[in-house]
Design a protein around this motif. Structure first.
Motif, PDB file in Angstrom:
ATOM      1  N   ILE A  87      40.127  44.991  38.933  1.00  0.00           N
ATOM      2  CA  ILE A  87      39.394  43.751  39.200  1.00  0.00           C
ATOM      3  C   ILE A  87      37.971  44.129  39.598  1.00  0.00           C
ATOM      4  CG2 ILE A  87      39.256  41.647  40.570  1.00  0.00           C
ATOM      5  CD1 ILE A  87      42.246  41.826  41.020  1.00  0.00           C
ATOM      6  N   PHE A  88      37.010  43.613  38.860  1.00  0.00           N
ATOM      7  CA  PHE A  88      35.601  43.871  39.146  1.00  0.00           C
ATOM      8  C   PHE A  88      34.904  42.549  39.438  1.00  0.00           C
ATOM      9  CE2 PHE A  88      36.861  47.498  36.578  1.00  0.00           C
ATOM     10  CZ  PHE A  88      36.298  48.560  37.270  1.00  0.00           C
ATOM     11  N   SER A  89      33.928  42.616  40.304  1.00  0.00           N
ATOM     12  CA  SER A  89      33.201  41.415  40.709  1.00  0.00           C
ATOM     13  C   SER A  89      31.748  41.520  40.291  1.00  0.00           C
ATOM     14  CB  SER A  89      33.290  41.228  42.229  1.00  0.00           C
ATOM     15  OG  SER A  89      32.443  40.161  42.649  1.00  0.00           O
ATOM     16  N   VAL A 134      41.501  44.855  32.541  1.00  0.00           N
ATOM     17  CA  VAL A 134      40.343  44.619  33.394  1.00  0.00           C
ATOM     18  C   VAL A 134      40.102  43.124  33.535  1.00  0.00           C
ATOM     19  CG1 VAL A 134      37.871  45.025  33.692  1.00  0.00           C
ATOM     20  CG2 VAL A 134      39.317  46.808  32.712  1.00  0.00           C
ATOM     21  N   TYR A 135      39.873  42.685  34.771  1.00  0.00           N
ATOM     22  CA  TYR A 135      39.533  41.290  35.072  1.00  0.00           C
ATOM     23  C   TYR A 135      38.148  41.260  35.694  1.00  0.00           C
ATOM     24  CZ  TYR A 135      44.384  40.010  34.157  1.00  0.00           C
ATOM     25  OH  TYR A 135      45.597  39.806  33.556  1.00  0.00           O
ATOM     26  N   LEU A 136      37.253  40.512  35.068  1.00  0.00           N
ATOM     27  CA  LEU A 136      35.875  40.391  35.538  1.00  0.00           C
ATOM     28  C   LEU A 136      35.682  38.996  36.123  1.00  0.00           C
ATOM     29  CD1 LEU A 136      34.084  41.999  32.448  1.00  0.00           C
ATOM     30  CD2 LEU A 136      34.850  43.138  34.546  1.00  0.00           C
ATOM     31  N   THR A 167      39.605  40.461  30.532  1.00  0.00           N
ATOM     32  CA  THR A 167      39.738  39.036  30.825  1.00  0.00           C
ATOM     33  C   THR A 167      38.539  38.588  31.641  1.00  0.00           C
ATOM     34  OG1 THR A 167      42.151  39.186  30.830  1.00  0.00           O
ATOM     35  CG2 THR A 167      41.169  37.256  31.866  1.00  0.00           C
ATOM     36  N   ALA A 168      37.811  37.619  31.113  1.00  0.00           N
ATOM     37  CA  ALA A 168      36.664  37.054  31.823  1.00  0.00           C
ATOM     38  C   ALA A 168      37.148  35.898  32.685  1.00  0.00           C
ATOM     39  CB  ALA A 168      35.595  36.594  30.840  1.00  0.00           C
ATOM     40  N   VAL A 169      37.120  36.079  33.995  1.00  0.00           N
ATOM     41  CA  VAL A 169      37.534  35.035  34.934  1.00  0.00           C
ATOM     42  C   VAL A 169      36.298  34.225  35.295  1.00  0.00           C
ATOM     43  CG1 VAL A 169      38.655  34.541  37.132  1.00  0.00           C
ATOM     44  CG2 VAL A 169      39.352  36.547  35.804  1.00  0.00           C
ATOM     45  N   ILE A 170      36.223  33.004  34.770  1.00  0.00           N
ATOM     46  CA  ILE A 170      35.043  32.149  34.946  1.00  0.00           C
ATOM     47  C   ILE A 170      35.495  30.876  35.654  1.00  0.00           C
ATOM     48  CG2 ILE A 170      33.034  31.160  33.789  1.00  0.00           C
ATOM     49  CD1 ILE A 170      33.734  32.823  31.350  1.00  0.00           C
ATOM     50  N   PRO A 171      35.544  30.877  36.984  1.00  0.00           N
ATOM     51  CA  PRO A 171      35.999  29.667  37.691  1.00  0.00           C
ATOM     52  C   PRO A 171      35.156  28.437  37.350  1.00  0.00           C
ATOM     53  CG  PRO A 171      35.931  31.557  39.171  1.00  0.00           C
ATOM     54  CD  PRO A 171      35.272  31.992  37.906  1.00  0.00           C
ATOM     55  N   TYR A 172      33.838  28.634  37.218  1.00  0.00           N
ATOM     56  CA  TYR A 172      32.945  27.519  36.868  1.00  0.00           C
ATOM     57  C   TYR A 172      32.230  27.878  35.574  1.00  0.00           C
ATOM     58  CZ  TYR A 172      28.890  24.425  36.895  1.00  0.00           C
ATOM     59  OH  TYR A 172      27.924  23.525  36.534  1.00  0.00           O
ATOM     60  N   PHE A 173      32.587  27.178  34.510  1.00  0.00           N
ATOM     61  CA  PHE A 173      31.971  27.397  33.203  1.00  0.00           C
ATOM     62  C   PHE A 173      30.783  26.459  33.081  1.00  0.00           C
ATOM     63  CE2 PHE A 173      32.017  26.866  28.476  1.00  0.00           C
ATOM     64  CZ  PHE A 173      31.703  28.181  28.167  1.00  0.00           C
TER      65      PHE A 173
END
Length: 336
Positions: A87-89, A134-136, A167-173
């Motif tokens: 998990i990367f931020s 990987v989760y970004l 996986t691109a984790v985009i809470p707010y698109f």
């Protein structure tokens, strides 16, 4: 060891065949006889002292770790370090990324993100992600363009580092509102951003409460669409509001489907709609109200609050129409 095992079995069969003809393992050759000249003798001076040549059956219940690695702490350390999940931020919301990592029982991956004097973004992964999932975590909140470009470069860095899945984790698109053409010669920026994320190398996208569900169709990769509705429902349940006094309000016509789904979760509460007209972007004017809210608790449901113009004017209209209380529920508090 395999060669020794084959030789041992062959020798034992030869001994049983030729030395003891009456044994169950004796072989008969009807076509020709073996002369003593061609026979094989097997005389052991002393029995084998080692187990190298004996067949064995593995016991799965035996521990596979050596004695010095039998400690549970050591095993947990090995399993933790050997995980294929990373998990990367980004710099958009590091506190959210830290909470996600803590919930998963992992540590955030080490990544270096900096900006040059001219504003260019530099990204370098500080650990190996070869063969990893990987989760970004990087929402496209303001500044939207900076955070979006940072996400694209992070995806590219992971792809070039041979990550298995990204996986691109985009809470707010952020560009989800530009999902269609309302006037001539307009762009559909949501589709453009979806293409950029796909071409950068992402294998999957995880988004929360998109402005419209049709935005999922703009991606050529799988999209996991999660909702913040359960959190809002738990909050309203803590208020102990009588179900007969509730009315769910959609702040505009475009959010009717969202409000209707929300009302079903609240004992199929009645629905009201605020009819508004926009004279420009981020400028809203409330016209009238469709539905009855007199003496009831109105719950306005929307996906985001940007300038809060729609919510503020909608709440004023609900009070004018006789609503006893007004709650504004939204997933993305942009507050620009």
């Amino acid at each position: 060891m395999a060669l020794s095992l084959v030789y041992s079995i062959s020798s034992s069969i030869a001994c049983s065949s030729f030395s003891s003809p009456s044994s169950p393992l004796a072989f008969s050759f009807p076509d020709h006889r073996l002369s003593p000249r061609n026979s094989v003798r097997c005389n052991l001076v002393e029995p084998l002292k080692f187990d190298n040549g004996r067949p064995f059956t593995s016991v799965l219940s035996e521990p596979t770790f050596p004695n010095f690695l039998s400690s549970k702490d050591v095993e947990e350390t090995i399993n933790k370090n050997d995980t294929r999940l990373r998990i990367f931020s980004g710099t958009a919301n590091p506190s959210l990324s830290q909470e996600i990592a803590c919930y998963m029982g992992l540590e955030l991956g080490k990544i270096k993100i900096k900006r040059f004097a001219d504003g260019e973004i530099y990204v370098q992964l500080q650990e190996s992600v070869r063969g990893c999932d990987v989760y970004l975590v990087q929402p496209t909140c303001p500044p939207a363009n900076e955070n979006l470009m940072e996400l694209l470069i992070m995806i590219d860095a992971c792809r070039r580092a041979s990550a298995k899945n990204i996986t691109a984790v985009i809470p707010y698109f952020g560009y989800a509102r530009a999902d269609r053409k309302t006037q001539g010669r307009e762009s559909i920026a949501a589709k453009l951003v979806a293409n950029l994320i796909t071409e950068a190398g992402a294998n999957r996208v995880l988004a929360c409460d998109l402005h419209s569900g049709q935005s999922m169709g703009y991606f050529d990769i799988p999209v996991d669409h999660v909702y913040g509705q359960p959190v809002i429902l738990d909050y309203l349940a803590s208020k102990t509001i009588c179900s007969d006094d509730l009315v769910v309000v959609s702040p505009d016509v475009g959010g009717v489907a969202r409000a209707r789904a929300f009302a079903k979760k609240l004992s199929d509460a009645p629905l009201a709609i605020v009819d508004k007209r926009r004279h420009g972007h981020n400028v809203a004017e409330v016209m009238n109200l469709i539905g009855d809210v007199k003496g009831k608790v109105a719950v306005m449901v929307d996906d985001m609050i940007d300038t809060a113009g729609t919510i503020a004017k909608g709440a004023a209209l609900l009070h004018q129409e006789g609503a006893r209380e007004v709650y504004a529920c939204s997933t993305h508090a942009v507050f620009s």
